[in-house]
Design an enzyme around this catalytic site. Structure first.
Site, PDB file in Angstrom:
ATOM      1  CG  ASP A  67      10.069  20.122   2.237  1.00 33.44           C
ATOM      2  OD1 ASP A  67       9.043  20.010   1.534  1.00 33.44           O
ATOM      3  OD2 ASP A  67      11.176  20.395   1.755  1.00 33.44           O
ATOM      4  CG  ASN A 136      21.428  24.786  -0.681  1.00 27.41           C
ATOM      5  OD1 ASN A 136      20.726  23.909  -1.183  1.00 27.41           O
ATOM      6  ND2 ASN A 136      21.067  25.443   0.411  1.00 27.41           N
ATOM      7  CG  HIS A 138      17.881  22.359  -0.316  1.00 28.07           C
ATOM      8  ND1 HIS A 138      17.607  23.651   0.071  1.00 28.07           N
ATOM      9  CD2 HIS A 138      16.989  22.098  -1.304  1.00 28.07           C
ATOM     10  CE1 HIS A 138      16.601  24.120  -0.652  1.00 28.07           C
ATOM     11  NE2 HIS A 138      16.206  23.199  -1.498  1.00 28.07           N
ATOM     12  CD  GLU A 143      18.643  24.687   3.319  1.00 30.58           C
ATOM     13  OE1 GLU A 143      19.205  24.218   2.308  1.00 30.58           O
ATOM     14  OE2 GLU A 143      17.841  25.631   3.263  1.00 30.58           O
TER      15      GLU A 143
END
Ligand code: F6R
Length: 263
Positions: A67, A136, A138, A143
């Site tokens: 990313d 979370n 990810h 996400e």
């Protein structure tokens, strides 16, 4: 998913680096998928050290990063291209043109995201994908609620991700809220996946991802669908796992190449 309980974060980094270096010895033209963030720093330090000692060469390696922030210039200290130069590439003998990043600047991003996917395939596909995980759940910047078959695309960052990464920005400095990330489908195409997770704040996500159902609400749970995942978890991150005793008794296995030299 093979859960490897490690004595410490450092011991996990040692095992992950060892897996990569073993694979590199067997296949000098290895294709690596790489992550940024604090988790892989110990692995990257070990890869740089192995290269400096002449024990490993990355001359024929190709890398694809997971990313990058949208519209953040490569020279920006928070860009992932900057991060990778600083923490890994500057210490390797790998030609710079062998390092690929998702497209984040200029026009026509949709088409160029597809071109990024095509380039991965053209280089033979990712042999080993290195992953960290957000609290979370990810992976990359996929996400919660990301499609489990998603491909490289633009994603909006979750509030928890923004909060966790705010430490890297000076007060008042604008923090990017959009990024381009490989999709979960892209990640699942890798031949082998090494996930490293450390720290108590990720314990809940580790439990959900390893022992919970496959759900886009904890995107890393999609790794349960991949046949060759090793998850290296340090004691604070493993604290909520219900089957810790079982994971502690399972044996490790070595990466092996098949007759065609594939992992
Ligand atoms: C970054 C990436 C992210 C991180 C995750 C954990 O390239 O892929 O998914 O792995 O946000 O970050 P750290 O390691 O800083 O806790």
């Amino acid at each position: 998913m093979k859960v490897v309980l490690t004595e410490s974060a450092d011991a996990g980094a040692e095992l992950v680096a060892e897996r990569i270096l073993t694979a590199l010895r067997a296949k000098p033209e290895l294709v690596l998928g790489l992550a940024t963030g604090s988790t892989p720093l110990g692995v990257y330090a070990r890869l740089r050290a192995a290269c400096a000692r002449g024990e490993a060469s990355f001359k024929h390696v190709r890398t694809f990063n997971l990313d990058e922030y949208l519209d953040l210039p490569a020279e920006h200290p928070q860009s992932y291209r900057h991060f990778m130069r600083e923490h890994l590439f500057d210490g390797l003998d790998m030609p710079r043109e062998h390092a690929f990043f998702p497209p984040t600047e200029g026009n026509d991003l949709l088409r160029r995201c597809q071109a990024y996917e095509d380039r991965i395939v053209a280089e033979g596909g990712i042999d080993i994908q290195l992953l960290g995980m957000g609290r979370n759940g990810h992976i990359g910047f996929n996400e919660p609620t990301s499609s489990l078959r998603s491909r490289t695309r633009i994603k909006t960052l979750d509030e928890r991700t923004l909060k966790d990464n705010a430490r890297f920005y000076a007060e008042g400095e604008p923090q990017p809220v959009l990024a381009v990330t490989m999709g979960i489908g892209t990640i699942l195409d890798a031949r082998k996946i090494l996930l490293q997770v450390t720290g108590a704040k990720k314990a809940k996500a580790v439990q959900e991802v390893v022992e919970g159902p496959v759900s886009s609400f904890f995107p890393a749970s999609a790794l349960q669908l991949h046949p060759r995942v090793e998850a290296f978890v340090d004691p604070p991150a493993a604290a909520l796992l219900r089957m810790r005793d079982y994971y502690a008794t399972t044996r490790g296995y070595e990466l092996k190449l098949d007759a065609e030299g594939r992992l």
